[in-house]
Design a protein around this motif. Structure first.
Motif, PDB file in Angstrom:
ATOM      1  N   ASP A   2      29.648  38.837  27.465  1.00 37.71           N
ATOM      2  CA  ASP A   2      29.535  37.259  27.239  1.00 37.71           C
ATOM      3  C   ASP A   2      27.948  37.432  28.631  1.00 37.71           C
ATOM      4  OD1 ASP A   2      30.637  39.688  30.284  1.00 37.71           O
ATOM      5  OD2 ASP A   2      30.331  37.542  31.337  1.00 37.71           O
ATOM      6  N   VAL A 198      39.341  24.133  26.480  1.00 41.25           N
ATOM      7  CA  VAL A 198      38.913  24.587  28.039  1.00 41.25           C
ATOM      8  C   VAL A 198      37.702  24.308  28.266  1.00 41.25           C
ATOM      9  CG1 VAL A 198      38.213  26.837  28.851  1.00 41.25           C
ATOM     10  CG2 VAL A 198      39.593  27.022  26.896  1.00 41.25           C
ATOM     11  N   TYR A 200      35.048  24.288  32.246  1.00 36.49           N
ATOM     12  CA  TYR A 200      34.550  25.140  33.118  1.00 36.49           C
ATOM     13  C   TYR A 200      34.478  24.164  34.778  1.00 36.49           C
ATOM     14  CZ  TYR A 200      34.335  28.631  29.431  1.00 36.49           C
ATOM     15  OH  TYR A 200      35.376  29.607  28.551  1.00 36.49           O
ATOM     16  N   VAL A 208      35.784  24.756  25.442  1.00 39.43           N
ATOM     17  CA  VAL A 208      36.133  25.559  23.980  1.00 39.43           C
ATOM     18  C   VAL A 208      37.165  23.670  23.560  1.00 39.43           C
ATOM     19  CG1 VAL A 208      38.109  27.031  22.895  1.00 39.43           C
ATOM     20  CG2 VAL A 208      36.443  27.813  24.553  1.00 39.43           C
ATOM     21  N   CYS A 235      43.799  36.557  23.696  1.00 36.43           N
ATOM     22  CA  CYS A 235      42.684  36.348  24.100  1.00 36.43           C
ATOM     23  C   CYS A 235      42.395  37.479  24.711  1.00 36.43           C
ATOM     24  CB  CYS A 235      42.092  34.957  24.105  1.00 36.43           C
ATOM     25  SG  CYS A 235      40.301  34.907  24.362  1.00 36.43           S
ATOM     26  N   LEU A 239      36.202  35.175  29.572  1.00 40.30           N
ATOM     27  CA  LEU A 239      35.565  34.150  29.827  1.00 40.30           C
ATOM     28  C   LEU A 239      35.472  33.864  31.551  1.00 40.30           C
ATOM     29  CD1 LEU A 239      37.331  33.421  27.506  1.00 40.30           C
ATOM     30  CD2 LEU A 239      38.328  30.765  28.016  1.00 40.30           C
ATOM     31  N   ILE A 245      38.164  26.858  35.663  1.00 44.20           N
ATOM     32  CA  ILE A 245      38.532  27.317  34.636  1.00 44.20           C
ATOM     33  C   ILE A 245      39.578  26.671  34.613  1.00 44.20           C
ATOM     34  CG2 ILE A 245      39.621  29.053  34.577  1.00 44.20           C
ATOM     35  CD1 ILE A 245      38.608  29.918  31.748  1.00 44.20           C
ATOM     36  N   TYR A 277      29.271  31.199  29.860  1.00 42.41           N
ATOM     37  CA  TYR A 277      30.386  30.427  29.040  1.00 42.41           C
ATOM     38  C   TYR A 277      30.878  30.767  27.825  1.00 42.41           C
ATOM     39  CZ  TYR A 277      29.467  28.444  33.475  1.00 42.41           C
ATOM     40  OH  TYR A 277      28.841  28.282  35.721  1.00 42.41           O
ATOM     41  N   PHE A 278      31.591  30.918  27.621  1.00 35.93           N
ATOM     42  CA  PHE A 278      32.926  31.048  26.557  1.00 35.93           C
ATOM     43  C   PHE A 278      33.045  29.658  25.322  1.00 35.93           C
ATOM     44  CE2 PHE A 278      36.309  31.277  23.805  1.00 35.93           C
ATOM     45  CZ  PHE A 278      35.980  32.055  22.821  1.00 35.93           C
ATOM     46  N   HIS A 279      32.591  29.439  24.134  1.00 36.71           N
ATOM     47  CA  HIS A 279      31.919  28.510  23.457  1.00 36.71           C
ATOM     48  C   HIS A 279      33.185  28.634  22.188  1.00 36.71           C
ATOM     49  CE1 HIS A 279      29.985  25.246  26.589  1.00 36.71           C
ATOM     50  NE2 HIS A 279      29.412  26.669  26.789  1.00 36.71           N
ATOM     51  N   TYR A 399      33.069  30.317  17.727  1.00 39.82           N
ATOM     52  CA  TYR A 399      32.453  30.922  19.260  1.00 39.82           C
ATOM     53  C   TYR A 399      30.985  31.831  19.652  1.00 39.82           C
ATOM     54  CZ  TYR A 399      36.895  32.290  16.330  1.00 39.82           C
ATOM     55  OH  TYR A 399      38.615  31.513  16.148  1.00 39.82           O
ATOM     56  N   TYR A 401      28.879  32.240  23.664  1.00 37.93           N
ATOM     57  CA  TYR A 401      28.145  32.282  24.803  1.00 37.93           C
ATOM     58  C   TYR A 401      27.154  31.126  25.015  1.00 37.93           C
ATOM     59  CZ  TYR A 401      32.109  35.817  25.484  1.00 37.93           C
ATOM     60  OH  TYR A 401      33.332  36.435  25.732  1.00 37.93           O
TER      61      TYR A 401
END
Length: 586
Positions: A2, A198, A200, A208, A235, A239, A245, A277-279, A399, A401
């Motif tokens: 990340d 998801v 944030y 997400v 998963c 994240l 979140i 941030y995870f996307h 996927y 970040y």
């Protein structure tokens, strides 16, 4: 994974054989250069495949100006040596159907060259090399390990009525969600009708957004795991979030769904500035047309691409990956692969699990690939497309970040940079005894006036051919990709039909300008090209090994202006790719 990266990703792709390069690869001792780089960087992944007895070879690495090989060996020897010596989790392996993968990083400070030397006559030899250059500091994965923070564990159960959305669980930060598991009480086959979202830090956007079934797929991997016996999706990708979140599901199953969840979340002392941030984003093309790829992702901003899941592309030779990094910027990068199974680290339609990088099922069931060894950093924009056969409902999940929790993706239908060009080709070109183009490629193309008059001409690949006039092709942002243009008239059923040593293309666009004005055009290409505006040649190049980006002024008259691009496609480090980028700098 990340922590946002800061280097330039690169990729070379080759398919070589005596038929493609006449007089070459037919006997032991033939040498060929696969990579030649200057400056600091790191080779991150070598993938190749060849049939036993029909292409074994030695690989020679020349690092930092060395005149003799720094290291050498067959791929089998190099992988075995790396497995014994490299200090990385999976330094290499030979997958099913002779898929040779070397992941042990090979660093250099002043340059790197890779040559192969044939040991036996080659039938056909495939290669892909992923690397990074412009390494400005130690990679993030080499920073000293920090002490983990306190871990919160929890669980939740929620019932979601049909047609409604509910939060499965929500947490406060700063923290990193390290593991989360969802167990809906509906069969696996119906989980594509549960939409995962998801958010944030109070953002109004979903970072997400994908069908739950596509996000996790049928994959048993170190990153995403679907356990059919337990009916559970887990998963393991981190994240991170600064303040909050929220993990939500939208129910499109037509009945109430109860979802059980549990999670592990690591608290952080503060929010580090280099975290991303995870996307994730699900996409669907219905139906595909074949000559224009499936759009996996198009976004603006800074971050790094991590990988993708892909469903229902047809035969693996239907097409491969094409990534455009910072396509609207001054220094775009273009990463083009070969075929479907090759991107996923497999070969010859192999299936299974090449941990931790990829899992492959039949194409309709899904494949997934994570670039843990070499994420693709971007600073301005990122896009990735995938070639498919026509008349398919192709789906994907990207996927990545990013430095923001906001949704910066641009749906293909809403991209203001997408424009339509009139296109013609491919025209097969005569070759000389050295398998090089004979004469000026542009002279083999029909006149624009004849095409405007409705005349048709022969388009030819290797064996397949058809007769057409102008064909319409829509860009992806500034990029006009003509690799699959022939599918306007033929299905191109095998990889060998996708290209040859010499084909020519023609592209024309009419630009209507309200006033006379001069603009700066940023133009990217990898082969010989001729660019005319209103009949005047503004740019000419004989091409190079890999992409180049140039800028030149274009004087538009008030009213209609005709832009004509004639281009060549030949084998170089971007196997089978044909096209160019035309971007008017704001």
């Amino acid at each position: 994974i990340d922590r946002l990266r800061d280097y330039r990703a690169g990729k070379n792709s080759f398919v070589e054989s005596p038929e493609r390069r006449l007089g070459c690869f037919g006997a032991p001792g033939y040498r060929f250069t696969l990579l030649d780089l200057a400056g600091a960087g790191s080779i991150r992944h070598l993938w190749c495949t060849f049939q036993p007895g029909k292409g074994d070879h030695r690989v020679h690495f020349y690092l930092d100006g060395a005149t003799t090989p720094t290291r050498s060996g067959t791929m089998t020897e190099l992988i075995a040596r790396a497995q014994a010596e490299a200090a990385v989790p999976v330094p290499g392996f030979v997958g099913r159907n002779y898929a040779y993968n070397l992941f042990a990083p090979i660093d250099f400070t002043r340059g790197a060259r890779i040559e192969i030397e044939t040991i036996e006559p080659v039938w056909i030899l495939f290669y892909q090399i992923d690397y990074r250059t412009e390494v400005r500091c130690a990679p993030p994965d080499r920073k000293p390990a920090r002490r983990p923070g306190p871990v919160r564990r929890g669980s939740a159960t929620v019932t979601i009525p049909a047609g409604e959305t509910a939060a499965v669980f929500a947490l406060a930060g700063p923290a990193v969600l390290r593991r989360w598991t969802l167990r809906p009480d509906v069969p696996l086959a119906r989980r594509g009708r549960l939409d995962l979202a998801v958010r944030y830090d109070g953002s109004p956007d979903d970072a997400v957004a994908a069908p739950l079934g596509d996000f996790f797929g049928p994959f048993r991997s170190v990153a995403l795991d679907t356990d059919p016996a337990a009916g559970a999706h887990t998963c393991f990708l981190p994240l991170p979030f600064a303040r909050s979140i929220q993990v939500r599901l939208h129910n499109r199953t037509g009945q109430a769904v109860t979802v059980a969840a549990d999670y592990e979340c690591e608290d952080l002392p503060d929010w580090a500035g280099d975290r991303g941030y995870f996307h994730a984003r699900g996409q669907s093309s219905a139906p595909t047309v074949g000559y224009r790829q499936h759009p996996v992702l198009y976004l603006r901003g800074r971050g790094h691409w991590l990988g993708m899941a892909l469903y229902n592309t047809g035969h693996d030779h239907g097409g491969g990956d094409f990534a455009v990094i910072d396509g609207e910027g001054a220094r775009p990068a273009f990463l083009h692969g070969i075929n479907g199974e090759d991107y996923f680290t497999f070969a010859w339609f192999g299936q299974g699990a090449n941990h931790p990088f990829a899992v492959a099922h039949p194409n309709d069931q899904g494949r997934v690939r994570f670039h843990f060894e070499n994420p693709y950093p971007f600073r301005e924009s990122f896009s990735l497309y995938w070639g498919t056969y026509p008349n398919l409902v192709t789906r994907s999940v990207a996927y990545w970040y990013q430095d923001t929790p906001a949704d910066t993706t641009i749906p293909d239908a809403d991209n203001p940079l997408n424009v339509e060009w009139d296109c013609f080709g491919p025209v097969r070109l005569p070759l000389d005894a050295g398998h090089e183009i004979a004469g000026d490629f542009a002279s083999a193309l029909p006149a624009v006036a004849d095409l405007d008059a409705g005349r048709t001409f022969r388009c030819e690949l290797i064996e397949e051919s058809f007769t057409r006039g102008w064909m319409k092709q829509l860009t992806f942002g500034p990029m006009l990709d003509l690799t699959y243009l022939a599918r306007h008239g033929t299905r191109v059923k095998v990889e060998s039909e996708l290209g040859g040593m010499g084909h020519a293309y023609l592209a024309r666009r009419v630009v209507v300008s309200p006033t006379a004005r001069t603009v700066t055009v940023r133009f990217s290409h990898d082969d010989a090209v001729r660019v005319q505006v209103n009949g005047r040649e503004l740019y000419r190049s004989e091409g190079q090994a890999g992409f180049a980006t140039v800028e030149f002024p274009v004087a538009y008259a008030a009213g209609k202006n005709e832009v004509v691009v004639r281009l060549l496609n030949r084998f170089n480090v971007n196997f089978n790719w044909a096209g160019f980028a035309w971007h008017e700098v704001p």
